[in-house]
Design a protein around this motif. Sequence first.
Motif, PDB file in Angstrom:
ATOM      1  N   ASN A 116       0.861  -1.178   0.000  1.00 24.23           N
ATOM      2  CA  ASN A 116       0.000   0.000   0.000  1.00 24.23           C
ATOM      3  C   ASN A 116       0.900   1.231   0.000  1.00 24.23           C
ATOM      4  OD1 ASN A 116      -1.961   1.912   0.448  1.00 24.23           O
ATOM      5  ND2 ASN A 116      -2.492   1.225   2.508  1.00 24.23           N
ATOM      6  N   ASP A 117       0.977   1.916  -1.142  1.00 21.74           N
ATOM      7  CA  ASP A 117       1.946   3.001  -1.326  1.00 21.74           C
ATOM      8  C   ASP A 117       1.231   4.345  -1.451  1.00 21.74           C
ATOM      9  OD1 ASP A 117       3.928   4.755  -2.142  1.00 21.74           O
ATOM     10  OD2 ASP A 117       4.475   3.648  -3.953  1.00 21.74           O
ATOM     11  N   ILE A 118       1.430   5.213  -0.451  1.00 23.09           N
ATOM     12  CA  ILE A 118       0.771   6.526  -0.453  1.00 23.09           C
ATOM     13  C   ILE A 118       1.219   7.407  -1.617  1.00 23.09           C
ATOM     14  CG2 ILE A 118       0.316   6.616   2.039  1.00 23.09           C
ATOM     15  CD1 ILE A 118       2.844   8.461   2.266  1.00 23.09           C
ATOM     16  N   SER A 119       2.332   7.057  -2.272  1.00 23.75           N
ATOM     17  CA  SER A 119       2.880   7.936  -3.315  1.00 23.75           C
ATOM     18  C   SER A 119       2.727   7.385  -4.732  1.00 23.75           C
ATOM     19  CB  SER A 119       4.357   8.203  -3.043  1.00 23.75           C
ATOM     20  OG  SER A 119       5.159   7.112  -3.457  1.00 23.75           O
ATOM     21  N   ALA A 120       2.124   6.203  -4.880  1.00 26.71           N
ATOM     22  CA  ALA A 120       1.948   5.578  -6.206  1.00 26.71           C
ATOM     23  C   ALA A 120       3.276   5.473  -6.959  1.00 26.71           C
ATOM     24  CB  ALA A 120       0.922   6.348  -7.037  1.00 26.71           C
ATOM     25  N   MET A 141      -1.984   5.338  -4.164  1.00 25.99           N
ATOM     26  CA  MET A 141      -2.799   6.424  -3.621  1.00 25.99           C
ATOM     27  C   MET A 141      -2.446   7.747  -4.284  1.00 25.99           C
ATOM     28  SD  MET A 141      -3.209   7.667   0.320  1.00 25.99           S
ATOM     29  CE  MET A 141      -2.026   9.003   0.127  1.00 25.99           C
ATOM     30  N   HIS A 142      -3.404   8.651  -4.287  1.00 25.41           N
ATOM     31  CA  HIS A 142      -3.128  10.005  -4.784  1.00 25.41           C
ATOM     32  C   HIS A 142      -2.626  10.885  -3.642  1.00 25.41           C
ATOM     33  CE1 HIS A 142      -4.099  14.292  -5.433  1.00 25.41           C
ATOM     34  NE2 HIS A 142      -3.613  14.029  -6.641  1.00 25.41           N
ATOM     35  N   MET A 143      -1.482  11.482  -3.876  1.00 25.32           N
ATOM     36  CA  MET A 143      -0.924  12.468  -2.943  1.00 25.32           C
ATOM     37  C   MET A 143      -0.036  13.404  -3.753  1.00 25.32           C
ATOM     38  SD  MET A 143       1.495  11.900   0.457  1.00 25.32           S
ATOM     39  CE  MET A 143       2.909  11.294  -0.454  1.00 25.32           C
ATOM     40  N   LEU A 164      -7.988  11.892 -11.501  1.00 31.27           N
ATOM     41  CA  LEU A 164      -8.176  10.835 -12.507  1.00 31.27           C
ATOM     42  C   LEU A 164      -7.021  10.832 -13.520  1.00 31.27           C
ATOM     43  CD1 LEU A 164     -12.025  11.079 -13.131  1.00 31.27           C
ATOM     44  CD2 LEU A 164     -10.805   9.039 -12.333  1.00 31.27           C
ATOM     45  N   PHE A 165      -6.551  12.005 -13.882  1.00 28.08           N
ATOM     46  CA  PHE A 165      -5.422  12.100 -14.809  1.00 28.08           C
ATOM     47  C   PHE A 165      -4.162  11.508 -14.168  1.00 28.08           C
ATOM     48  CE2 PHE A 165      -1.741  14.231 -16.690  1.00 28.08           C
ATOM     49  CZ  PHE A 165      -1.951  13.958 -18.034  1.00 28.08           C
ATOM     50  N   TYR A 166      -3.956  11.829 -12.895  1.00 27.03           N
ATOM     51  CA  TYR A 166      -2.828  11.285 -12.116  1.00 27.03           C
ATOM     52  C   TYR A 166      -2.874   9.757 -12.142  1.00 27.03           C
ATOM     53  CZ  TYR A 166      -0.617  10.047  -7.529  1.00 27.03           C
ATOM     54  OH  TYR A 166       0.112   9.493  -6.496  1.00 27.03           O
ATOM     55  N   PHE A 167      -4.061   9.191 -11.878  1.00 25.52           N
ATOM     56  CA  PHE A 167      -4.169   7.733 -11.855  1.00 25.52           C
ATOM     57  C   PHE A 167      -3.962   7.120 -13.234  1.00 25.52           C
ATOM     58  CE2 PHE A 167      -6.560   7.963  -7.688  1.00 25.52           C
ATOM     59  CZ  PHE A 167      -5.594   7.278  -6.978  1.00 25.52           C
ATOM     60  N   LEU A 210     -12.106   3.911 -14.066  1.00 25.78           N
ATOM     61  CA  LEU A 210     -10.769   3.303 -14.098  1.00 25.78           C
ATOM     62  C   LEU A 210     -10.858   1.773 -14.171  1.00 25.78           C
ATOM     63  CD1 LEU A 210      -9.008   5.514 -11.381  1.00 25.78           C
ATOM     64  CD2 LEU A 210      -8.725   5.688 -13.868  1.00 25.78           C
ATOM     65  N   GLU A 211     -12.033   1.246 -13.843  1.00 23.59           N
ATOM     66  CA  GLU A 211     -12.295  -0.206 -13.881  1.00 23.59           C
ATOM     67  C   GLU A 211     -11.301  -0.986 -13.021  1.00 23.59           C
ATOM     68  OE1 GLU A 211     -12.446  -1.144 -18.065  1.00 23.59           O
ATOM     69  OE2 GLU A 211     -14.558  -0.533 -18.187  1.00 23.59           O
TER      70      GLU A 211
END
Length: 273
Positions: A116-120, A141-143, A164-167, A210-211
Amino acid sequence: MTINCKGQLIDLSTPQVMGILNVTPDSFYDGGKYKNESELLSQIYVMLKDGARFIDIGAYSSRPNAEHVSETEELKRILPIIELTLKEFPDVLISVDTFRSAVAKHAINSGAALINDISAGLLDQDMLKTIAQLQVPYIMMHMRGTPQTMQQYTSYDDLVKNILFYFSERITAARALGIIDIIVDPGFGFAKTTEQNFELLNKLDLFKMLELPLLAGVSRKSMIYKTLNNTPKEALNGTTVLNTVALQKGATILRVHDVKEAMECIKLTNLLH
């Protein structure tokens, strides 16, 4: 919708609960709570008995302005807890809350099941490569910024569109390396104001595009206790309300301090579908 944890397919078509176990002395709610091994194991036992599918162990507090902890210290805190937990509960699926690739690698090699990574992957350039090699489920995660600086980065053109763009960018990077099981966490409280947290929750269903499985982590956070003018200890009722909303808007994993109450949310909201 399934994820593969240690060869076991976990079905997320019914929402699951991830119980939080912080082994940091300074976490906002349960920091320094466990004085010894038996207290720690007792807490894990209660969470599993109450229905937790995953136990999320963190040894680096990510609350705003949290103290920086060295990689050595993080490993020293977390590895014995993973070993202790698996010795007592061999079948438990441990998620490790870390943004460091070395910690992720040691944790998985010690028996943890997912990261589980808070910084993706943005705080450690080796994280995505490491996850791809380990072939474990990855929560991104988004941060913005770091836990120490994130509250300076709360300005967005369009909050949900930006996230959403970040992901889409982070998912593309992960897929390019061969990461299969990805879970997204919009990051309530991370580089977001209270108002933005509620906007995010209100539009959480947009993340279905994002499915991918969607994790919601609002448990006892400041968006609840500051709004209600109480404390994290008094924020269980508010947590239950917002967990219910998150489930209705498509959350597939609830990351919580209070497993029993979260399971009740799932049981009741399942009857509404």
